[in-house]
Design a protein around this motif. Structure first.
Motif, PDB file in Angstrom:
ATOM      1  N   LYS A  46       4.857  -5.449   8.478  1.00 23.66           N
ATOM      2  CA  LYS A  46       5.595  -6.718   8.431  1.00 23.66           C
ATOM      3  C   LYS A  46       5.116  -7.641   9.547  1.00 23.66           C
ATOM      4  O   LYS A  46       4.972  -8.845   9.358  1.00 23.66           O
ATOM      5  CB  LYS A  46       7.100  -6.460   8.564  1.00 23.66           C
ATOM      6  N   ASN A  49       1.781  -9.042   8.497  1.00 21.57           N
ATOM      7  CA  ASN A  49       1.969 -10.036   7.424  1.00 21.57           C
ATOM      8  C   ASN A  49       2.474 -11.368   7.999  1.00 21.57           C
ATOM      9  O   ASN A  49       2.053 -12.436   7.562  1.00 21.57           O
ATOM     10  CB  ASN A  49       2.979  -9.527   6.377  1.00 21.57           C
ATOM     11  N   SER A  54      -3.095  -9.120   5.834  1.00 20.76           N
ATOM     12  CA  SER A  54      -2.636  -8.084   4.906  1.00 20.76           C
ATOM     13  C   SER A  54      -3.015  -6.703   5.461  1.00 20.76           C
ATOM     14  O   SER A  54      -3.672  -6.611   6.498  1.00 20.76           O
ATOM     15  CB  SER A  54      -3.238  -8.301   3.514  1.00 20.76           C
ATOM     16  N   ASN A  85       6.307  -1.599  -2.597  1.00 18.84           N
ATOM     17  CA  ASN A  85       6.991  -2.364  -3.642  1.00 18.84           C
ATOM     18  C   ASN A  85       8.392  -2.806  -3.186  1.00 18.84           C
ATOM     19  O   ASN A  85       8.744  -3.973  -3.279  1.00 18.84           O
ATOM     20  CB  ASN A  85       7.067  -1.502  -4.911  1.00 18.84           C
ATOM     21  N   GLN A  86       9.148  -1.850  -2.644  1.00 18.79           N
ATOM     22  CA  GLN A  86      10.530  -2.171  -2.252  1.00 18.79           C
ATOM     23  C   GLN A  86      10.595  -3.214  -1.147  1.00 18.79           C
ATOM     24  O   GLN A  86      11.443  -4.085  -1.141  1.00 18.79           O
ATOM     25  CB  GLN A  86      11.235  -0.907  -1.756  1.00 18.79           C
ATOM     26  N   ASN A  87       9.681  -3.105  -0.175  1.00 15.17           N
ATOM     27  CA  ASN A  87       9.723  -4.024   0.967  1.00 15.17           C
ATOM     28  C   ASN A  87       8.936  -5.305   0.725  1.00 15.17           C
ATOM     29  O   ASN A  87       8.884  -6.174   1.585  1.00 15.17           O
ATOM     30  CB  ASN A  87       9.183  -3.332   2.222  1.00 15.17           C
ATOM     31  N   ASN A  88       8.278  -5.330  -0.450  1.00 17.21           N
ATOM     32  CA  ASN A  88       7.520  -6.524  -0.819  1.00 17.21           C
ATOM     33  C   ASN A  88       6.531  -6.935   0.292  1.00 17.21           C
ATOM     34  O   ASN A  88       6.442  -8.109   0.654  1.00 17.21           O
ATOM     35  CB  ASN A  88       8.510  -7.655  -1.127  1.00 17.21           C
ATOM     36  N   ASP A  90       2.652  -7.250   1.966  1.00 19.02           N
ATOM     37  CA  ASP A  90       1.302  -7.546   1.483  1.00 19.02           C
ATOM     38  C   ASP A  90       0.399  -6.392   1.938  1.00 19.02           C
ATOM     39  O   ASP A  90      -0.114  -6.394   3.057  1.00 19.02           O
ATOM     40  CB  ASP A  90       0.855  -8.892   2.084  1.00 19.02           C
ATOM     41  N   TYR A 123       2.821  -1.168 -10.282  1.00 18.88           N
ATOM     42  CA  TYR A 123       3.265  -2.201  -9.327  1.00 18.88           C
ATOM     43  C   TYR A 123       2.149  -3.179  -8.966  1.00 18.88           C
ATOM     44  O   TYR A 123       2.291  -3.951  -8.021  1.00 18.88           O
ATOM     45  CB  TYR A 123       3.760  -1.544  -8.028  1.00 18.88           C
TER      46      TYR A 123
END
Ligand code: FDA
Length: 324
Positions: A46, A49, A54, A85-88, A90, A123
């Motif tokens: 995070k 990002n 990325s 996927n859950q934390n969206n 990159d 995903y």
């Protein structure tokens, strides 16, 4: 050269690997490894990002010889895919075929990889197959060939020190490829040994894939190479969506940020987990100055001092003995 061989030798030492796991992660690896669990890794990604960078996530592990361990590694990687996927975030995945059982049985490894690639495909997450030593090179390409019949979310690595790299890059030009110099000790029968020759081949491969390939990840900390690439893409009008720079977590952080700020796609290789020993030793082999990272961590933490002094003395003793 002997220093490089020394650390590569250590990276393959199973006994030290086990000891390092047991005595924990605090021996210096923490500056180049983004935590030991998924939560810590997600937090690190995070932060990257937020800076426009990325990540390619490596749940550390390699040279697995037991089926249970390979299945465990598969479960971990599947949980990382879920967490992306859950934390969206990159991010995509980097994995090593030997971690999923390539040394145990080809079909078993293929099945583990199929589950991973299929879940990631759901995903829309890309999976990169890291390349290991020469013995695993062709079997890794064979795995990719099998999976590419069904999935398009996979890519791999071309190591510039191999003589065969130019043929491989031509064969796999329709793939997203990461191009690197190569991190393992290889025989002169199959690989360039001379740094200048490796660098020249590295540039040749990068230029070939930038001009002819799908997408190029230029993975290096070498500013000479990076500057050359910047000029080359300008001169050849290669759009920025066609390539990215990659570096390892914790290395040349300022340069990582500068490249992202200059508007280049940038992706940091984010290793995490408890199996950090082999990875860390290869970083020392590439650049013995990375020992600084080790000493800074060790001597900053009183609790680790005894272990640090012991291991530090051992390493320095070996280094100076070889130096004479
Ligand atoms: P190299 O170590 O050759 O250094 C060249 C010059 O760059 C140095 O002389 C110095 O001037 C400068 N430099 C380098 N590091 C620096 C630092 N930390 N601080 C300041 N200056 C520095 N290998 C493999 O076999 N299989 C794989 O799948 C991968 N995957 C991979 C992913 C990513 C993202 C990276 C960055 C690398 C890999 N590698 C790899 C490792 C790769 O093959 C290679 O061993 C290392 O990147 C080291 O080579 P470099 O090109 O980074 O510079």
């Amino acid at each position: 050269m002997w220093i490089k061989n020394f650390f590569i030798g250590l990276s393959q030492n199973q006994m030290l690997n086990k000891a390092a796991k047991r005595y924990g992660f605090k021996l210096g690896a923490q500056s180049v490894v983004a935590g030991t669990n998924v939560e810590e890794m997600v937090e690190s990604v995070k932060q990257l990002n937020a800076q426009g960078i990325s990540a390619t996530i490596d749940n550390l592990g390699e040279f697995v010889f037991e089926k249970d361990e390979a299945i465990e590694a598969k479960k971990h990687i599947l949980s990382v895919i879920e967490s992306i996927n859950q934390n969206n975030i990159d991010a995509h995945i980097s994995l090593k075929p030997t971690q999923l059982g390539l040394d145990i049985d080809f079909g078993f490894c293929l099945q583990n990889l199929r589950e991973i690639v299929s879940k990631a495909h759901e995903y829309n997450i890309f999976i990169n197959f890291d390349m290991e030593d020469y013995d695993h090179l062709q079997p890794s390409f064979d795995l990719i060939d099998e999976l590419a019949q069904t999935y398009d979310n996979i890519g791999t690595v071309i190591q510039a020190y191999f003589f065969r790299a130019i043929n491989d890059i031509k064969q796999y030009k329709h793939f997203r490829l990461r191009i690197v110099k190569g991190a393992y000790k290889e025989s002169p029968e199959v690989a360039y040994q001379d740094k200048k020759e490796i660098d020249e081949n590295f540039l040749r491969l990068i230029e070939y894939h930038l001009l002819n390939g799908k997408f190029t990840s230029i993975a290096t900390h070498d500013h000479h190479i990076i500057n050359h690439v910047k000029k080359f893409v300008e001169e050849n009008q290669i759009p920025r969506e066609k390539f990215e720079f990659q570096m390892l977590y914790g290395f040349r952080k300022d340069m990582q940020l500068d490249l992202a700020k200059e508007g280049y796609n940038f992706c940091t290789y984010v290793p995490f987990g408890t199996d950090w020993y082999g990875y860390f030793m290869r970083r020392l082999a590439e650049r013995p100055q990375n020992l600084n990272l080790f000493f800074k961590q060790v001597f900053n933490k009183k609790t680790n001092t005894m272990i640090g002094i012991g291991l530090g003395a051992f390493l320095l003793g070996r280094l100076s003995k070889r130096n004479k």
